[in-house]
Design a protein around this motif. Structure first.
Motif, mmCIF file in Angstrom:
data_model
loop_
_atom_site.group_PDB
_atom_site.id
_atom_site.type_symbol
_atom_site.label_atom_id
_atom_site.label_comp_id
_atom_site.label_asym_id
_atom_site.label_seq_id
_atom_site.Cartn_x
_atom_site.Cartn_y
_atom_site.Cartn_z
ATOM 1 N N TYR A 155 -14.311 -15.629 10.927
ATOM 2 C CA TYR A 155 -15.195 -16.220 9.915
ATOM 3 C C TYR A 155 -14.444 -17.049 8.869
ATOM 4 C CZ TYR A 155 -18.531 -12.906 11.883
ATOM 5 O OH TYR A 155 -19.339 -12.198 12.738
ATOM 6 N N ASN A 156 -13.158 -17.288 9.124
ATOM 7 C CA ASN A 156 -12.341 -18.102 8.218
ATOM 8 C C ASN A 156 -12.304 -17.502 6.803
ATOM 9 O OD1 ASN A 156 -10.637 -20.279 7.592
ATOM 10 N ND2 ASN A 156 -12.345 -21.540 6.901
ATOM 11 N N LEU A 157 -12.013 -16.210 6.729
ATOM 12 C CA LEU A 157 -11.902 -15.506 5.458
ATOM 13 C C LEU A 157 -10.431 -15.361 5.077
ATOM 14 C CD1 LEU A 157 -14.416 -12.599 6.252
ATOM 15 C CD2 LEU A 157 -14.928 -14.915 5.412
ATOM 16 N N LYS A 158 -10.162 -14.983 3.846
ATOM 17 C CA LYS A 158 -8.796 -14.755 3.385
ATOM 18 C C LYS A 158 -8.446 -13.282 3.584
ATOM 19 C CE LYS A 158 -8.657 -18.498 0.016
ATOM 20 N NZ LYS A 158 -8.300 -18.898 -1.361
ATOM 21 N N PHE A 159 -7.298 -13.047 4.182
ATOM 22 C CA PHE A 159 -6.892 -11.673 4.468
ATOM 23 C C PHE A 159 -6.336 -10.997 3.219
ATOM 24 C CE2 PHE A 159 -3.483 -8.692 5.855
ATOM 25 C CZ PHE A 159 -4.322 -7.707 6.361
ATOM 26 N N LYS A 160 -6.854 -9.816 2.934
ATOM 27 C CA LYS A 160 -6.348 -9.017 1.821
ATOM 28 C C LYS A 160 -6.602 -7.548 2.134
ATOM 29 C CE LYS A 160 -6.399 -10.459 -2.388
ATOM 30 N NZ LYS A 160 -4.965 -10.281 -2.678
ATOM 31 N N PRO A 161 -5.546 -6.758 2.294
ATOM 32 C CA PRO A 161 -5.740 -5.322 2.548
ATOM 33 C C PRO A 161 -6.247 -4.609 1.296
ATOM 34 C CG PRO A 161 -3.496 -6.065 3.098
ATOM 35 C CD PRO A 161 -4.133 -7.142 2.289
ATOM 36 N N ASN A 162 -6.516 -3.318 1.428
ATOM 37 C CA ASN A 162 -6.772 -2.493 0.260
ATOM 38 C C ASN A 162 -5.517 -2.453 -0.610
ATOM 39 O OD1 ASN A 162 -9.503 -1.465 0.319
ATOM 40 N ND2 ASN A 162 -8.952 -0.333 2.158
ATOM 41 N N PHE A 163 -5.575 -1.776 -1.745
ATOM 42 C CA PHE A 163 -4.472 -1.832 -2.697
ATOM 43 C C PHE A 163 -3.949 -0.444 -3.054
ATOM 44 C CE2 PHE A 163 -8.622 -2.237 -4.741
ATOM 45 C CZ PHE A 163 -8.643 -1.140 -5.586
ATOM 46 N N ILE A 164 -2.731 -0.426 -3.568
ATOM 47 C CA ILE A 164 -2.151 0.802 -4.106
ATOM 48 C C ILE A 164 -2.712 0.973 -5.511
ATOM 49 C CG2 ILE A 164 -0.019 1.978 -4.797
ATOM 50 C CD1 ILE A 164 1.459 0.207 -2.728
ATOM 51 N N TYR A 165 -3.627 1.902 -5.676
ATOM 52 C CA TYR A 165 -4.296 2.027 -6.969
ATOM 53 C C TYR A 165 -3.516 2.878 -7.968
ATOM 54 C CZ TYR A 165 -5.930 6.590 -5.239
ATOM 55 O OH TYR A 165 -5.993 7.872 -4.747
ATOM 56 N N ASP A 166 -2.564 3.686 -7.460
ATOM 57 C CA ASP A 166 -1.818 4.555 -8.361
ATOM 58 C C ASP A 166 -0.439 4.821 -7.785
ATOM 59 O OD1 ASP A 166 -1.438 6.078 -10.628
ATOM 60 O OD2 ASP A 166 -2.312 7.892 -9.785
ATOM 61 N N LEU A 167 0.504 5.099 -8.678
ATOM 62 C CA LEU A 167 1.875 5.395 -8.287
ATOM 63 C C LEU A 167 2.244 6.797 -8.746
ATOM 64 C CD1 LEU A 167 3.499 2.029 -9.424
ATOM 65 C CD2 LEU A 167 2.896 2.651 -7.087
ATOM 66 N N ALA A 168 3.084 7.463 -7.966
ATOM 67 C CA ALA A 168 3.541 8.788 -8.365
ATOM 68 C C ALA A 168 4.445 8.647 -9.585
ATOM 69 C CB ALA A 168 4.293 9.447 -7.217
ATOM 70 N N SER A 169 4.187 9.446 -10.613
ATOM 71 C CA SER A 169 5.014 9.390 -11.818
ATOM 72 C C SER A 169 6.382 9.992 -11.579
ATOM 73 C CB SER A 169 4.321 10.128 -12.975
ATOM 74 O OG SER A 169 4.023 11.457 -12.605
ATOM 75 N N SER A 170 6.457 10.935 -10.661
ATOM 76 C CA SER A 170 7.743 11.542 -10.302
ATOM 77 C C SER A 170 7.637 12.107 -8.899
ATOM 78 C CB SER A 170 8.120 12.659 -11.282
ATOM 79 O OG SER A 170 7.151 13.690 -11.249
ATOM 80 N N LYS A 171 8.760 12.247 -8.247
ATOM 81 C CA LYS A 171 8.784 12.752 -6.871
ATOM 82 C C LYS A 171 8.518 14.255 -6.870
ATOM 83 C CE LYS A 171 10.505 11.903 -2.480
ATOM 84 N NZ LYS A 171 10.451 10.750 -1.625
ATOM 85 N N ASN A 172 7.547 14.705 -6.102
ATOM 86 C CA ASN A 172 7.221 16.127 -6.031
ATOM 87 C C ASN A 172 7.984 16.752 -4.870
ATOM 88 O OD1 ASN A 172 6.082 18.665 -5.784
ATOM 89 N ND2 ASN A 172 4.008 17.969 -6.233
ATOM 90 N N GLU A 173 8.967 17.582 -5.195
ATOM 91 C CA GLU A 173 9.780 18.193 -4.154
ATOM 92 C C GLU A 173 9.224 19.542 -3.704
ATOM 93 O OE1 GLU A 173 12.007 16.598 -2.734
ATOM 94 O OE2 GLU A 173 12.533 14.984 -4.117
ATOM 95 N N SER A 174 8.370 20.169 -4.494
ATOM 96 C CA SER A 174 7.831 21.489 -4.158
ATOM 97 C C SER A 174 6.409 21.348 -3.632
ATOM 98 C CB SER A 174 7.858 22.400 -5.386
ATOM 99 O OG SER A 174 7.151 21.811 -6.454
ATOM 100 N N ASP A 214 11.089 -1.420 0.037
ATOM 101 C CA ASP A 214 11.593 -2.437 -0.883
ATOM 102 C C ASP A 214 10.497 -2.870 -1.851
ATOM 103 O OD1 ASP A 214 12.237 -5.259 -1.822
ATOM 104 O OD2 ASP A 214 14.058 -4.812 -0.703
ATOM 105 N N GLU A 215 10.836 -2.978 -3.137
ATOM 106 C CA GLU A 215 9.878 -3.331 -4.173
ATOM 107 C C GLU A 215 9.247 -4.702 -3.925
ATOM 108 O OE1 GLU A 215 7.400 -3.343 -7.322
ATOM 109 O OE2 GLU A 215 8.509 -1.636 -6.507
ATOM 110 N N LYS A 216 9.985 -5.630 -3.353
ATOM 111 C CA LYS A 216 9.440 -6.959 -3.076
ATOM 112 C C LYS A 216 8.282 -6.881 -2.083
ATOM 113 C CE LYS A 216 13.727 -9.512 -3.978
ATOM 114 N NZ LYS A 216 14.798 -10.364 -3.398
ATOM 115 N N ILE A 217 8.358 -5.940 -1.163
ATOM 116 C CA ILE A 217 7.276 -5.744 -0.200
ATOM 117 C C ILE A 217 6.101 -5.040 -0.859
ATOM 118 C CG2 ILE A 217 6.609 -4.498 1.904
ATOM 119 C CD1 ILE A 217 9.430 -5.009 2.971
ATOM 120 N N LEU A 218 6.400 -4.010 -1.648
ATOM 121 C CA LEU A 218 5.340 -3.208 -2.260
ATOM 122 C C LEU A 218 4.503 -3.977 -3.271
ATOM 123 C CD1 LEU A 218 6.761 0.370 -2.975
ATOM 124 C CD2 LEU A 218 5.085 -0.328 -1.265
ATOM 125 N N HIS A 219 5.123 -4.937 -3.964
ATOM 126 C CA HIS A 219 4.448 -5.602 -5.084
ATOM 127 C C HIS A 219 3.110 -6.212 -4.690
ATOM 128 C CE1 HIS A 219 3.807 -7.814 -8.774
ATOM 129 N NE2 HIS A 219 3.614 -8.907 -8.060
#
Length: 317
Positions: free
Chosen positions: A141-160, A296-301
């Motif tokens: 349909y000649n639309l622009k591709f855009k995936p869903n988004f990362i709506y939130d980031l972990a504030s710290s790594k949860n090891e437990s 890589d942050e460049k990919i994630l952005h």
């Protein structure tokens, strides 16, 4: 900039879009039409609506949503620079087209595909710019591709972590796959928390937890943070990536998914993402033992909420 977001935000994901825009200093208006509750006046209306849907591809509810949205736009008393509509297929096309009268540019984003939700086709011509998370729809349909988004980031790594795996979904045709996967997890002594939203339907299975009402997003995020791996089960005829994929990226969690197209994305890493067959799932216990490898942050952005919305603003006329 005056920005208006129109969406059926029953899970709360889209609030992160407006939070980001307000933080950037934009004037943001929100019309969440999941809050507009339609009730049939009587049983005859329900039967009549079924008749309309089958024979005329019309729906009283989509007209109701459209009328309420236009009322809300009239109340703004100010032209918007951009109106972004998400889930526009829930709106009657007559009213979806009228949204243009209230903005310099009308944009739509679809995180469903036309194979699963054919009503999308009815409103594609109602907007100045249309994005979709479905690659095949974009090509067709000649639309622009855009995936869903990362709506939130972990504030710290949860090891437990309390659970090896977490998953939540509605009760639908994926249920047999969910049960098969749960059986494999149990066989391998992998701890898991799997919720299935059943509403008032009568179903039970000792391997799963069935719930009647949706779990609020903050609580879902809590389960995600306490789990090593997230599970993602693709719906039939769905090519685009679900929010579970982007939660795994944002929270730096490994992912088991049935969506094989994920290997074509730039963030794909076989150490982080295991692709399984929904009909014959193979769960590798070793996958749970290796650590997540950061992307890589460049990919994630481009997938983070700021990069995602900036791309829409960048394309502003």
């Amino acid at each position: 900039m005056n920005f208006c977001l129109i969406s059926f935000d029953n899970w709360g994901f889209n609030k992160y879009i407006t939070d980001y825009l307000e933080k950037e200093g934009h004037s943001v208006k929100v019309i969440d039409f999941s809050k507009f509750k339609y009730s049939y006046p009587n049983f005859s209306y329900r039967v009549y609506n079924g008749f309309l849907k089958v024979f005329f591809k019309k729906n009283i509810k989509t007209k109701f949503y459209g009328e309420k949205i236009i009322q809300e736009l009239n109340n703004l008393n100010e032209e918007q620079d951009i109106i972004l509509t998400i889930k526009a297929d829930f709106i009657d096309s007559e009213y979806a087209y009228k949204i243009k009268n209230y903005t310099k540019k009308s944009v739509a984003f679809f995180n469903d595909g036309t194979k699963r939700c054919p009503k999308i086709v009815n409103v594609l011509d109602c907007f100045d710019e249309v994005y979709s998370f479905d690659k095949s729809d974009c090509e067709k349909y000649n639309l622009k591709f855009k995936p869903n988004f990362i709506y939130d980031l972990a504030s710290s790594k949860n090891e437990s972590n309390e659970y090896d795996l977490f998953y939540i979904s509605s009760l639908d045709k994926r249920i047999n796959s969910i049960i098969k996967i749960a059986e494999k997890l149990k066989e391998n002594n992998i701890t898991y928390k799997i919720f299935t939203l059943k509403g008032d339907k009568k179903i039970s299975n000792e391997l799963l937890e069935f719930i009647k009402t949706p779990i609020p997003l903050p609580e879902i995020k809590n389960y995600i943070s306490k789990s090593k791996v997230l599970l993602d089960i693709q719906r039939k005829n769905q090519l685009g990536l679900t929010f579970r994929v982007f939660e795994s990226l944002g929270y730096e969690k490994k992912l088991i998914t049935t969506n094989s197209d994920i290997k074509n994305y730039d963030f794909y890493n076989p150490n982080n993402i295991s692709i399984i067959d929904s009909n014959d799932p193979v769960i590798d216990p070793l996958f749970f033992q290796t650590p997540y490898e950061r992307i890589d942050e460049k990919i994630l952005h481009q997938y983070k909420i700021d990069g995602w919305i900036q791309d829409i603003l960048k394309n502003d006329k």
